[in-house]
Design an enzyme around this catalytic site. Structure first.
Site, PDB file in Angstrom:
ATOM      1  N   ARG A   1       0.845  -1.190   0.000  1.00  0.00           N
ATOM      2  CA  ARG A   1       0.000   0.000   0.000  1.00  0.00           C
ATOM      3  C   ARG A   1       0.878   1.237   0.000  1.00  0.00           C
ATOM      4  NH1 ARG A   1      -5.326   0.085   1.034  1.00  0.00           N
ATOM      5  NH2 ARG A   1      -5.182  -2.055   1.731  1.00  0.00           N
TER       6      ARG A   1
ATOM      7  N   GLU B   1      -5.326  -8.678  -3.078  1.00  0.00           N
ATOM      8  CA  GLU B   1      -5.901  -8.057  -4.270  1.00  0.00           C
ATOM      9  C   GLU B   1      -4.813  -7.545  -5.217  1.00  0.00           C
ATOM     10  OE1 GLU B   1      -8.478  -4.722  -3.449  1.00  0.00           O
ATOM     11  OE2 GLU B   1      -8.176  -3.951  -5.486  1.00  0.00           O
TER      12      GLU B   1
ATOM     13  N   ARG C   1       2.224  -4.576  -7.133  1.00  0.00           N
ATOM     14  CA  ARG C   1       1.851  -5.797  -6.419  1.00  0.00           C
ATOM     15  C   ARG C   1       2.234  -7.051  -7.215  1.00  0.00           C
ATOM     16  NH1 ARG C   1      -3.881  -4.485  -3.231  1.00  0.00           N
ATOM     17  NH2 ARG C   1      -2.996  -2.788  -1.973  1.00  0.00           N
TER      18      ARG C   1
END
Length: 425
Positions: free
Chosen positions: A277, A349, A391
Site C-alpha cells: 500500500r 488483491e 503488487r
RNA sequence: GGAGAGAUGGCAGAGCGGUUGAAUGCACCGGUCUUGAAAACCGGCAUGGUUUAACGACCAUCCAGGGUUCGAAUCCCUGUCUCUCCGCCA
C-alpha cells in the site's frame, strides 16, 4: 449517478436497492423536495414564457413604429418575480442533485449480501501455490537482500509509503509493465493510450471520485486546480466524456500504464510493512466503453484479460465477487483478483474489475447513437486493473524466490529482461 | 513571457441587440424516379428538461461562469481552450 427518472418514478425500488448498501433513502423528504421542484419549475417556466412573448411583442411593435411604453412597463415588474422564482428553483434543484450524487449505484442481483471483505465469495482459483522446502522470505526481505527495494530512501526523499527500486528489481517492474501492455494491446485487442497524470475536477466528477471522495486524492497546490490521478481509469474513461459515439465505434477498449497516487486516508496502520500500500504505484488499466446490452459480457471478458496475465506469469490466484458491503460506490458488480503471496501466506488483491453500467456515463454524458432509435443513449463503462504492477512485482519476487535468495524470472518475462532467466545475488 | 485572431448543430460555415434553435452546403434518414445503383427532385434531421393518457405546448442551451437589457449567438467582465507571430525552452 442514478437515473433521476428512476428515482422519481420508483423511489421504493431505489430505497430497497440502497438498503443493500446500508444507505437510507428518505422517500418522504424526497417527495417533498420533488413537489416543491415541480411547483417552482412550472412557475418559473410560465414566467419565462410570459417574458419571452412580451419581449417579442415589443420587438414587433417597435418594428412597426408603434409606441411600446405600455408593454415595457408591464414587463418590467415581471423581471423581479422571475428572478426570485429562478433563484428558488435553482436552490431546489441543487438540493435534489446533492441527494442524487450521494446515492451509490444499484447492485446487480447476483452480488452477495455481506458487510465487508470477509463476506466476499470465492468464484474460482487458478494455479498451484509454490511448495517451498525452505523458509520463504517476503518481498521486503528479498528487496533488502538484493538491494533493490529501499523504503528508507523513499521515506527520505518524500515520506512514508514511498519507495525506491533499483537494479534488476527496478528493471523487473518495467518488464512487467511492458509485458502487460503488449499482451493487452496485441492479444486482447486494446488500444494503447498515454494520458495525463494530472486531471481537472470535471474528470474526477465524471468517474465519481468527486464530490464524495476528495480525501483519497492528492491535490496540487498553486495556480493549477489539478489532482494527481488515483488510477488511469480517470483520464482514460474521460476520453469519452461529452461524446456521442457511433455504434460501429463500440466497443472501445483502452489500455494505459500510469502511476497512481492515493492519499490512503483512512488506511493508517494498514499494510504498513512493504510496498503493498503506497502513495504512488504503477498500474496497467483496462477500460471498455460498450453498448448497454454488452456490459455484462464485457465485464467477464475484461476480468479474463486480467487473469490471463497471471496465468502467463504462472502466479496462483483466486477470483472473488465482492459482497454488497465491499462493492465500490459507482459499481454494479466487482470482481477482485487476488494473487497468492507466500510471504503473507494469503491471497491479496491485485486487480479489481468493475461494471458501472450507465452510472459513470450519466455523469460523463458519454453516449452512443443507437441506430434502432437514432437517439443518443448512455454507454456502459467497465474497467479493471490489468494488473497492479507494484503488487505483481511483489508476487513475482515472493513466488519465484529460491532457497538461495535468487529470483527465477517467469518465462513470459524473460524476453523483457534481455533473456535473463534469474536474478541472482 | 510578449502581440494578435478565434470558439456557432455530426462536419464545414453565415449570423445590423428584436417573431434566430439558429441561413447555406456536406453528411445522414425516408420517399419519388430506376431492372438495380448513381444523379435529380421532395420531405425529415441538435441536446437536455418540464408538462400531457397522447397529439402537442412550454423552458433552457450558440466554449464556461457572471453582468447589462423588456429582450443577448450578437454588448461588457472573468476564466478555459485553439490558432498565428516574436522570445525562450526539453
Amino acid at each position: 449517478m442514478l437515473d433521476p427518472q428512476l428515482l422519481r418514478n420508483s423511489p421504493e425500488l431505489v430505497k430497497k436497492a440502497m438498503q443493500r448498501r446500508d444507505v437510507q433513502l428518505d422517500i418522504a423528504k424526497l417527495d417533498a423536495i420533488e413537489s416543491r421542484r415541480k411547483e417552482a419549475q412550472i412557475k418559473t417556466q410560465a414566467l419565462q414564457s410570459d417574458r419571452n412573448t412580451r419581449s417579442k411583442a415589443i420587438g414587433i411593435a417597435k418594428s412597426k413604429g408603434e409606441d411600446v411604453q405600455a408593454i415595457l412597463d408591464s414587463v418590467s415588474e415581471l423581471g423581479d418575480a422571475l428572478k426570485v422564482a429562478e433563484a428558488e428553483l435553482n436552490d431546489i434543484q441543487k438540493e435534489l442533485l446533492d441527494i442524487q450524487l450521494s446515492l451509490p449505484n444499484i447492485l446487480a442481483d447476483d452480488v452477495p449480501d455481506g458487510a465487508d471483505e470477509e463476506d466476499n465469495i470465492e468464484l474460482r482459483t487458478w494455479g498451484d501455490k509454490p511448495a517451498c522446502d525452505f523458509d520463504v522470505k517476503d518481498h521486503v526481505e528479498l528487496g533488502l537482500l538484493h538491494k533493490g527495494i529501499d523504503f528508507e530512501a523513499g521515506a527520505k526523499i518524500t515520506g512514508s509509503r514511498f519507495v525506491t527500486l533499483a537494479g534488476p528489481i527496478a528493471r523487473l517492474q518495467r518488464a512487467l509493465t511492458q509485458f502487460m501492455l503488449d499482451t493487452h494491446a496485441e492479444q486482447h485487442g486494446y488500444c494503447e493510450t498515454y494520458v495525463p497524470y494530472l486531471v481537472n475536477k470535471d474528470s474526477l466528477f465524471g468517474t465519481g471520485q468527486l464530490p464524495k471522495f476528495e480525501e483519497d486524492l492528492f491535490k496540487i497546490d498553486g495556480d493549477f486546480p489539478y489532482y494527481l490521478i488515483p488510477t488511469a481509469e480517470v483520464p482514460v474513461t474521460n476520453l469519452v466524456r461529452g461524446e456521442i459515439l457511433k455504434a460501429e465505434e463500440l466497443p472501445l477498449k483502452y489500455v494505459a500504464h500510469t502511476p497512481c497516487f492515493r492519499s490512503e486516508a483512512g488506511a493508517y496502520g494498514k499494510d504498513v510493512r512493504g510496498m503493498i500500500r503506497q502513495h504512488q504505484f504503477e498500474k496497467v488499466e483496462l477500460v471498455q466503453i460498450v453498448k448497454p446490452n454488452q456490459s455484462e459480457a464485457a465485464h467477464e471478458e475484461l476480468t479474463g484479460h486480467a487473469e490471463a496475465i497471471l496465468q502467463e506469469l504462472g502466479l496462483a490466484y483466486r477470483v472473488v465477487v465482492l459482497c454488497s458491503g465491499d462493492t465500490g460506490f459507482s459499481a454494479v458488480k466487482t470482481y477482485d483478483i487476488e494473487v497468492w503471496l507466500p510471504g503473507q501466506s494469503a491471497y491479496r488483491e491485485i486487480s479489481s474489475c468493475s461494471n458501472f453500467k450507465d452510472f459513470q456515463s450519466r455523469r460523463l454524458k458519454a453516449r452512443w447513437r443507437n441506430p434502432e432509435t437514432n437517439k443518443p443513449e448512455l454507454v456502459h463503462t467497465i474497467n479493471g486493473s490489468g494488473l497492479a504492477v507494484g503488487r505483481t512485482l511483489i508476487a513475482v519476487l515472493e513466488n519465484y524466490q529460491q532457497a538461495d535468495g535468487s529470483i527465477q524470472i517467469p518465462d513470459a518475462l524473460s524476453p523483457y529482461m534481455s533473456g535473463k532467466t534469474s536474478i541472482t545475488l
